[in-house]
Enzyme design. Structure first.
Site, PDB file in Angstrom:
ATOM      1  N   THR A   1      99.970  72.389  13.543  1.00  0.00           N
ATOM      2  CA  THR A   1      99.656  73.327  14.687  1.00  0.00           C
ATOM      3  C   THR A   1      98.850  74.558  13.530  1.00  0.00           C
ATOM      4  OG1 THR A   1     100.725  74.604  16.874  1.00  0.00           O
ATOM      5  CG2 THR A   1     102.051  74.659  14.729  1.00  0.00           C
TER       6      THR A   1
ATOM      7  N   LYS B   1      95.038  73.393  12.211  1.00  0.00           N
ATOM      8  CA  LYS B   1      93.930  72.691  13.257  1.00  0.00           C
ATOM      9  C   LYS B   1      93.161  71.930  12.414  1.00  0.00           C
ATOM     10  CE  LYS B   1      96.813  72.408  17.618  1.00  0.00           C
ATOM     11  NZ  LYS B   1      96.702  72.185  18.988  1.00  0.00           N
TER      12      LYS B   1
ATOM     13  N   ALA C   1      91.853  75.734  21.908  1.00  0.00           N
ATOM     14  CA  ALA C   1      92.706  74.651  22.772  1.00  0.00           C
ATOM     15  C   ALA C   1      91.120  74.014  23.520  1.00  0.00           C
ATOM     16  CB  ALA C   1      93.480  75.700  23.104  1.00  0.00           C
TER      17      ALA C   1
ATOM     18  N   ASN D   1      83.876  82.029  30.096  1.00  0.00           N
ATOM     19  CA  ASN D   1      84.649  82.243  29.250  1.00  0.00           C
ATOM     20  C   ASN D   1      84.353  83.973  28.819  1.00  0.00           C
ATOM     21  OD1 ASN D   1      86.238  82.276  27.045  1.00  0.00           O
ATOM     22  ND2 ASN D   1      84.494  82.570  25.554  1.00  0.00           N
ATOM     23  N   ARG D   2      85.029  85.084  28.329  1.00  0.00           N
ATOM     24  CA  ARG D   2      84.745  86.254  28.641  1.00  0.00           C
ATOM     25  C   ARG D   2      83.364  86.505  27.508  1.00  0.00           C
ATOM     26  NH1 ARG D   2      89.430  89.308  24.691  1.00  0.00           N
ATOM     27  NH2 ARG D   2      88.876  87.642  23.504  1.00  0.00           N
ATOM     28  N   THR D   3      83.137  85.355  26.620  1.00  0.00           N
ATOM     29  CA  THR D   3      82.065  85.426  25.157  1.00  0.00           C
ATOM     30  C   THR D   3      81.125  84.291  26.308  1.00  0.00           C
ATOM     31  OG1 THR D   3      83.164  86.101  23.620  1.00  0.00           O
ATOM     32  CG2 THR D   3      80.957  85.414  23.437  1.00  0.00           C
TER      33      THR D   3
ATOM     34  N   LYS E   1      79.771  81.690  23.812  1.00  0.00           N
ATOM     35  CA  LYS E   1      80.387  80.392  23.801  1.00  0.00           C
ATOM     36  C   LYS E   1      81.028  79.111  24.540  1.00  0.00           C
ATOM     37  CE  LYS E   1      84.632  81.688  21.514  1.00  0.00           C
ATOM     38  NZ  LYS E   1      85.743  82.579  20.896  1.00  0.00           N
TER      39      LYS E   1
ATOM     40  N   GLY F   1     101.931  74.484  30.686  1.00  0.00           N
ATOM     41  CA  GLY F   1     101.901  73.694  30.262  1.00  0.00           C
ATOM     42  C   GLY F   1     103.398  73.341  28.889  1.00  0.00           C
TER      43      GLY F   1
HETATM   44  P1  ATR Z   1      93.000  78.291  21.203  1.00  0.00           P
HETATM   45  O1  ATR Z   1      92.627  78.106  19.585  1.00  0.00           O
HETATM   46  O2  ATR Z   1      94.266  79.139  21.676  1.00  0.00           O
HETATM   47  O3  ATR Z   1      92.469  78.387  21.658  1.00  0.00           O
HETATM   48  P2  ATR Z   1      91.197  81.262  20.572  1.00  0.00           P
HETATM   49  O4  ATR Z   1      90.056  80.089  20.280  1.00  0.00           O
HETATM   50  O5  ATR Z   1      90.992  82.451  19.457  1.00  0.00           O
HETATM   51  O6  ATR Z   1      91.992  80.560  20.579  1.00  0.00           O
HETATM   52  O7  ATR Z   1      90.253  81.115  21.880  1.00  0.00           O
HETATM   53  C1  ATR Z   1      91.087  81.484  22.700  1.00  0.00           C
HETATM   54  C2  ATR Z   1      90.626  82.116  24.300  1.00  0.00           C
HETATM   55  O8  ATR Z   1      90.946  83.057  25.087  1.00  0.00           O
HETATM   56  C3  ATR Z   1      88.697  82.268  23.818  1.00  0.00           C
HETATM   57  O9  ATR Z   1      88.438  81.508  24.925  1.00  0.00           O
HETATM   58  C4  ATR Z   1      89.092  83.565  24.052  1.00  0.00           C
HETATM   59  O10 ATR Z   1      87.698  84.391  24.835  1.00  0.00           O
HETATM   60  P3  ATR Z   1      86.611  84.796  23.704  1.00  0.00           P
HETATM   61  O11 ATR Z   1      86.162  83.497  23.892  1.00  0.00           O
HETATM   62  O12 ATR Z   1      86.012  86.118  24.083  1.00  0.00           O
HETATM   63  O13 ATR Z   1      87.130  85.388  22.535  1.00  0.00           O
HETATM   64  C5  ATR Z   1      90.076  83.936  25.660  1.00  0.00           C
HETATM   65  N1  ATR Z   1      90.561  85.446  25.972  1.00  0.00           N
HETATM   66  C6  ATR Z   1      91.593  85.560  25.335  1.00  0.00           C
HETATM   67  N2  ATR Z   1      91.865  87.277  25.342  1.00  0.00           N
HETATM   68  C7  ATR Z   1      90.989  87.303  26.875  1.00  0.00           C
HETATM   69  C8  ATR Z   1      91.393  88.590  27.767  1.00  0.00           C
HETATM   70  N3  ATR Z   1      91.978  89.234  27.668  1.00  0.00           N
HETATM   71  N4  ATR Z   1      90.533  88.223  28.280  1.00  0.00           N
HETATM   72  C9  ATR Z   1      89.308  87.155  28.394  1.00  0.00           C
HETATM   73  N5  ATR Z   1      89.031  85.693  28.124  1.00  0.00           N
HETATM   74  C10 ATR Z   1      90.566  85.994  26.582  1.00  0.00           C
END
Ligand code: ATR
Length: 275
Positions: free
Chosen positions: A62, A66, A132, A152-154, A157, A239
């Site tokens: 975990t 990973k 994830a 996605n916010r970004t 990606k 989940g």
């Molecule tokens: P994990 O391994 O749990 O997926 P991660 O790789 O850090 O963790 O990814 C987190 C995801 O949650 C990403 O898609 C992130 O968006 P960004 O790619 O823009 O960073 C998203 N995320 C995290 N905080 C967020 C928020 N406040 N609003 C919208 N999306 C969020």
């Protein structure tokens, strides 16, 4: 000598995996010991090699290891290869280490078997483009949905993920503002709720038949599921079932016995609510 299994992570004290696998072992009458191991962030490879030199037979991996587990494995299942992340390691008879990723199969099993939510020919919206989400896309596309849309916010990606997975089925990226709902199934794979935030979704993505799944879980409904419910979603799911489901797929890989994950999930739910 007893076969040893463990989950490695940092932190690890919160892990429910030992409890889940102990119950699987009892159900399937398997003689094994499963523990939680806190591994220093710079000591993962050492810890794995040491574990498998002893009586170690299998590991769950975990946060934050990973990707390192993916690089360390001698061979990979196809789903681990495409996820570029490994949550399960197994020592094989020839002494090499196989890496698998059971997260997606755990989520698909929770939807289709535990909750009778079919994905075939459905319009699926996936929110998030981190590790994830990467872990679940190939098993999801294997269920033959009509389409998977990633937001996605970004945005870049999401676009990269869609490009990487296009060979497995109909997947595309979109901007939050361009979504054309309602969707049949919505999966929240973001960590937004850890900051008490919600992804910027318009209510129009949810219709009266929409099933909404949050890969996070908590004692109460997550904020995201509360929002979905207030918008009239047909069903909201968290989940916890995915957690138990991925454990069941790992257990079956290691021991060749399929545990009854529904029974264990019921107990875990009760315990979570009473905590
Ligand atoms: P994990 O391994 O749990 O997926 P991660 O790789 O850090 O963790 O990814 C987190 C995801 O949650 C990403 O898609 C992130 O968006 P960004 O790619 O823009 O960073 C998203 N995320 C995290 N905080 C967020 C928020 N406040 N609003 C919208 N999306 C969020």
């Amino acid at each position: 000598m007893t076969d040893l299994y463990a989950v490695m992570g940092n932190p690890i004290h919160h892990s429910k995996s030992p409890q889940i696998h102990e119950q699987f072992a009892q159900q399937c009458k398997q003689n094994l010991v499963y523990s939680a191991m806190l591994v220093p962030v710079d000591g993962f490879e050492n810890a794995v090699q040491k574990f498998f030199k002893g009586n170690g037979r299998g590991l769950n991996i975990t946060v934050p290891f990973k990707e390192e587990a993916y690089k360390l494995a001698d061979s990979l299942t196809e789903r681990a290869q495409t996820a570029q992340a490994v949550n399960t390691l197994m020592l094989q008879d020839d002494g090499t280490i196989l890496g698998d990723n059971t997260d997606g199969a755990g989520l698909v099993g929770d939807l289709t078997l535990n909750n009778q939510v079919e994905l075939k020919d459905k319009r699926v919206l996936v929110i998030g483009a981190g590790g994830a989400v990467r872990g679940i896309l190939q098993p999801f596309l294997g269920q033959c949905p009509e389409s998977i849309t990633i937001v996605n916010r970004t945005f870049e990606k999401a676009q990269n993920l869609a490009d990487n997975f296009r060979e497995f089925g109909p997947i595309s990226a979109a901007q939050f503002s361009d979504l054309n709902g309602p969707f049949d199934v919505i999966i929240n794979g973001t960590s937004a709720s850890l900051n008490g935030e919600l992804p910027p979704l318009s209510a129009s993505v949810i219709g009266p038949n929409t099933v909404v799944y949050d890969m996070m879980y908590a004692k109460q409904l997550t904020d995201f599921l509360q929002w979905a419910k207030s918008q009239g979603a047909n069903k909201v799911l968290d989940g916890l079932g995915m957690l138990v489901g991925q454990a069941a797929v790992s257990f079956e890989l290691w021991r060749n016995h399929r545990p009854n994950s529904g029974l264990v999930l019921e107990g875990m739910r009760k315990q979570l609510q009473e905590a």
